[in-house]
Design an enzyme around this catalytic site. Structure first.
Site, PDB file in Angstrom:
ATOM      1  N   SER A   1       0.812  -1.214   0.000  1.00 30.57           N
ATOM      2  CA  SER A   1       0.000   0.000   0.000  1.00 30.57           C
ATOM      3  C   SER A   1       0.851   1.272   0.000  1.00 30.57           C
ATOM      4  O   SER A   1       0.467   2.278  -0.604  1.00 30.57           O
ATOM      5  CB  SER A   1      -0.957  -0.010   1.200  1.00 30.57           C
ATOM      6  OG  SER A   1      -0.231  -0.152   2.408  1.00 30.57           O
ATOM      7  N   THR A   2       2.000   1.256   0.673  1.00 32.72           N
ATOM      8  CA  THR A   2       2.864   2.451   0.681  1.00 32.72           C
ATOM      9  C   THR A   2       3.511   2.628  -0.691  1.00 32.72           C
ATOM     10  O   THR A   2       3.567   3.739  -1.234  1.00 32.72           O
ATOM     11  CB  THR A   2       3.938   2.336   1.782  1.00 32.72           C
ATOM     12  OG1 THR A   2       3.366   1.768   2.961  1.00 32.72           O
ATOM     13  CG2 THR A   2       4.544   3.691   2.102  1.00 32.72           C
TER      14      THR A   2
ATOM     15  N   ASP B   1      10.630   1.162  -1.867  1.00 38.00           N
ATOM     16  CA  ASP B   1       9.682   0.120  -1.479  1.00 38.00           C
ATOM     17  C   ASP B   1       9.212   0.364  -0.045  1.00 38.00           C
ATOM     18  O   ASP B   1       9.876   1.084   0.714  1.00 38.00           O
ATOM     19  CB  ASP B   1      10.367  -1.257  -1.582  1.00 38.00           C
ATOM     20  CG  ASP B   1       9.375  -2.405  -1.701  1.00 38.00           C
ATOM     21  OD1 ASP B   1       8.166  -2.205  -1.477  1.00 38.00           O
ATOM     22  OD2 ASP B   1       9.824  -3.534  -2.018  1.00 38.00           O
ATOM     23  N   GLY B   2       8.119  -0.244   0.307  1.00 35.26           N
ATOM     24  CA  GLY B   2       7.641  -0.217   1.684  1.00 35.26           C
ATOM     25  C   GLY B   2       8.328  -1.304   2.492  1.00 35.26           C
ATOM     26  O   GLY B   2       9.220  -2.007   1.999  1.00 35.26           O
TER      27      GLY B   2
ATOM     28  N   ASP C   1       7.638  -4.083   6.186  1.00 34.39           N
ATOM     29  CA  ASP C   1       6.788  -4.503   7.309  1.00 34.39           C
ATOM     30  C   ASP C   1       7.426  -4.126   8.636  1.00 34.39           C
ATOM     31  O   ASP C   1       6.718  -3.829   9.598  1.00 34.39           O
ATOM     32  CB  ASP C   1       6.545  -6.014   7.229  1.00 34.39           C
ATOM     33  CG  ASP C   1       5.773  -6.369   5.977  1.00 34.39           C
ATOM     34  OD1 ASP C   1       4.665  -5.840   5.795  1.00 34.39           O
ATOM     35  OD2 ASP C   1       6.293  -7.138   5.149  1.00 34.39           O
TER      36      ASP C   1
ATOM     37  N   GLY D   1       7.709  -8.760   2.805  1.00 35.47           N
ATOM     38  CA  GLY D   1       7.022  -9.914   2.245  1.00 35.47           C
ATOM     39  C   GLY D   1       5.607 -10.082   2.751  1.00 35.47           C
ATOM     40  O   GLY D   1       4.930 -11.050   2.408  1.00 35.47           O
ATOM     41  N   GLY D   2       5.159  -9.097   3.560  1.00 35.80           N
ATOM     42  CA  GLY D   2       3.774  -9.151   4.028  1.00 35.80           C
ATOM     43  C   GLY D   2       2.791  -9.218   2.867  1.00 35.80           C
ATOM     44  O   GLY D   2       1.726  -9.824   2.970  1.00 35.80           O
TER      45      GLY D   2
ATOM     46  N   GLU E   1      11.083  -8.442  -4.838  1.00 32.67           N
ATOM     47  CA  GLU E   1      11.527  -7.222  -4.140  1.00 32.67           C
ATOM     48  C   GLU E   1      13.002  -7.309  -3.756  1.00 32.67           C
ATOM     49  O   GLU E   1      13.750  -6.337  -3.899  1.00 32.67           O
ATOM     50  CB  GLU E   1      10.683  -7.006  -2.880  1.00 32.67           C
ATOM     51  CG  GLU E   1       9.249  -6.591  -3.169  1.00 32.67           C
ATOM     52  CD  GLU E   1       8.372  -6.558  -1.932  1.00 32.67           C
ATOM     53  OE1 GLU E   1       7.366  -5.851  -1.959  1.00 32.67           O
ATOM     54  OE2 GLU E   1       8.681  -7.254  -0.943  1.00 32.67           O
TER      55      GLU E   1
ATOM     56  N   LYS F   1       6.246   1.142  11.663  1.00 29.17           N
ATOM     57  CA  LYS F   1       7.069   0.033  11.137  1.00 29.17           C
ATOM     58  C   LYS F   1       8.421  -0.088  11.855  1.00 29.17           C
ATOM     59  O   LYS F   1       9.160  -1.037  11.628  1.00 29.17           O
ATOM     60  CB  LYS F   1       7.298   0.223   9.634  1.00 29.17           C
ATOM     61  CG  LYS F   1       6.029   0.342   8.789  1.00 29.17           C
ATOM     62  CD  LYS F   1       5.248  -0.952   8.784  1.00 29.17           C
ATOM     63  CE  LYS F   1       3.996  -0.932   7.944  1.00 29.17           C
ATOM     64  NZ  LYS F   1       4.145  -0.841   6.540  1.00 29.17           N
TER      65      LYS F   1
HETATM   66  C1  5RP Z   1       5.217  -6.691   0.067  1.00 30.02           C
HETATM   67  C2  5RP Z   1       6.015  -5.944   1.067  1.00 30.02           C
HETATM   68  C3  5RP Z   1       5.504  -4.619   1.484  1.00 30.02           C
HETATM   69  O1  5RP Z   1       6.473  -3.661   1.231  1.00 30.02           O
HETATM   70  C4  5RP Z   1       5.211  -4.652   2.947  1.00 30.02           C
HETATM   71  O2  5RP Z   1       4.298  -5.700   3.189  1.00 30.02           O
HETATM   72  C5  5RP Z   1       4.620  -3.323   3.423  1.00 30.02           C
HETATM   73  O3  5RP Z   1       3.357  -3.151   2.872  1.00 30.02           O
HETATM   74  P1  5RP Z   1       2.468  -1.887   3.206  1.00 30.02           P
HETATM   75  O4  5RP Z   1       3.140  -0.706   2.608  1.00 30.02           O
HETATM   76  O5  5RP Z   1       1.136  -2.196   2.576  1.00 30.02           O
HETATM   77  O6  5RP Z   1       2.363  -1.788   4.707  1.00 30.02           O
HETATM   78  O7  5RP Z   1       7.030  -6.358   1.522  1.00 30.02           O
HETATM   79  O8  5RP Z   1       5.739  -7.964  -0.159  1.00 30.02           O
END
Ligand code: 5RP
Length: 262
Positions: A35-36, A89-90, A92, A103-104, A111, A129
């Site tokens: 989402s981020t 990238d975002g 977790d 990897g959430g 990634e 986070k």
């Molecule tokens: C996807 C990821 C995402 O970067 C991680 O899960 C964070 O997601 P979000 O920005 O929705 O909190 O690793 O595999």
């Protein structure tokens, strides 16, 4: 039409918006998943459309590829790019050493490959986070479907004796069926609560046959951009610490927020 974002979504948005300042014409940019990262892709799409930003995007999932194309970013494969200027990238979780659990969203493999093939990785996140010690978020590991139950048993066995607070391992499901990654693999979520030594853990777990990769990103991230719900952002650099504070005006344009009512 007016939209009201939650503070957490505003935090993600401003972190993503701040990250766009590192994206320059001609760059090959790794586009994260989640989402981020989706905010980032939308913000970059807006720059492409309105300011003629010229970049090539290397997505880390089919979801991100679709979004990037939809917002007008030119998408190329990693093999076409070979090496990237920057990946954003975002995450977790991130700790004080900028080590990450990712990897959430189930995209950790692409990634990790894309981030590792980049001159620089920037993580965008809201403050929730940040952790002192990685492991509160279940660590995803990608396993091939062949013999996954045997692989799971081997993982459980390997956790005994390691410096951890939890040892529960669960196959990730999507509804009633196992989740499949873009690479056709499964995910095991490891509920470890606290990983005492992430480096050792990563080496040991990746030696088990059937495991493709784990969601620990160690020594990969260079900068973390933390967004807050009130529009404030902080840019932290792995070598220099806090390098910038900013406040981003939250202008709700229908362009960026149009799909929120879907
Ligand atoms: C996807 C990821 C995402 O970067 C991680 O899960 C964070 O997601 P979000 O920005 O929705 O909190 O690793 O595999």
């Amino acid at each position: 039409m007016s939209f009201e974002l939650s503070p957490i979504e505003k935090a993600k948005f401003v972190a993503a918006k701040q990250a766009t300042q590192y994206v320059k014409d001609g760059m090959k940019v790794g586009l994260g998943t989640g989402s981020t990262a989706a905010w980032l892709v939308k913000c970059l799409g807006e720059l492409v459309e309105k300011e003629g930003l010229k970049i090539k995007g290397i997505p880390t999932s089919t979801r991100t590829a679709e979004l990037a194309r939809n917002v007008g970013i030119e998408v190329i494969s990693l093999d076409e790019a070979k090496w990237l200027d920057l990946t954003i990238d975002g995450t977790d979780e991130y700790d004080d050493n900028f080590n990450l659990i990712k990897g959430g969203g189930g995209a950790l493999l692409q990634e990790k490959i894309v981030a590792t093939a980049s001159d620089q990785m920037i993580v965008i996140a809201d403050a929730s986070k940040h952790v002192k010690t990685l492991g509160q978020f279940p660590l995803p590991i990608e396993v091939i479907p062949f013999g996954w139950q045997t692989t799971k048993s081997l993982v459980e066995e390997s956790l005994i004796g390691m410096d951890l607070l939890g040892r529960q391992v669960a196959l990730r499901m999507k509804g009633e069926v196992p989740f499949y990654t873009d690479e056709g693999n499964h995910i095991l979520d490891l509920h470890l609560k606290r990983i005492g030594n992430v480096r050792n853990f990563s080496i040991i777990i990746n030696q088990i046959p059937g495991i493709v990769e784990n969601g620990l990103f160690i020594d990969v991230c260079d900068k973390v951009i933390i967004g807050y719900g009130d529009g404030n952002v902080e840019v932290l650099d792995i070598n220099e610490g806090l390098i910038e504070k900013n406040r981003i005006d939250f202008v709700e344009t229908t362009n960026l927020f149009a799909d929120l009512n879907d």
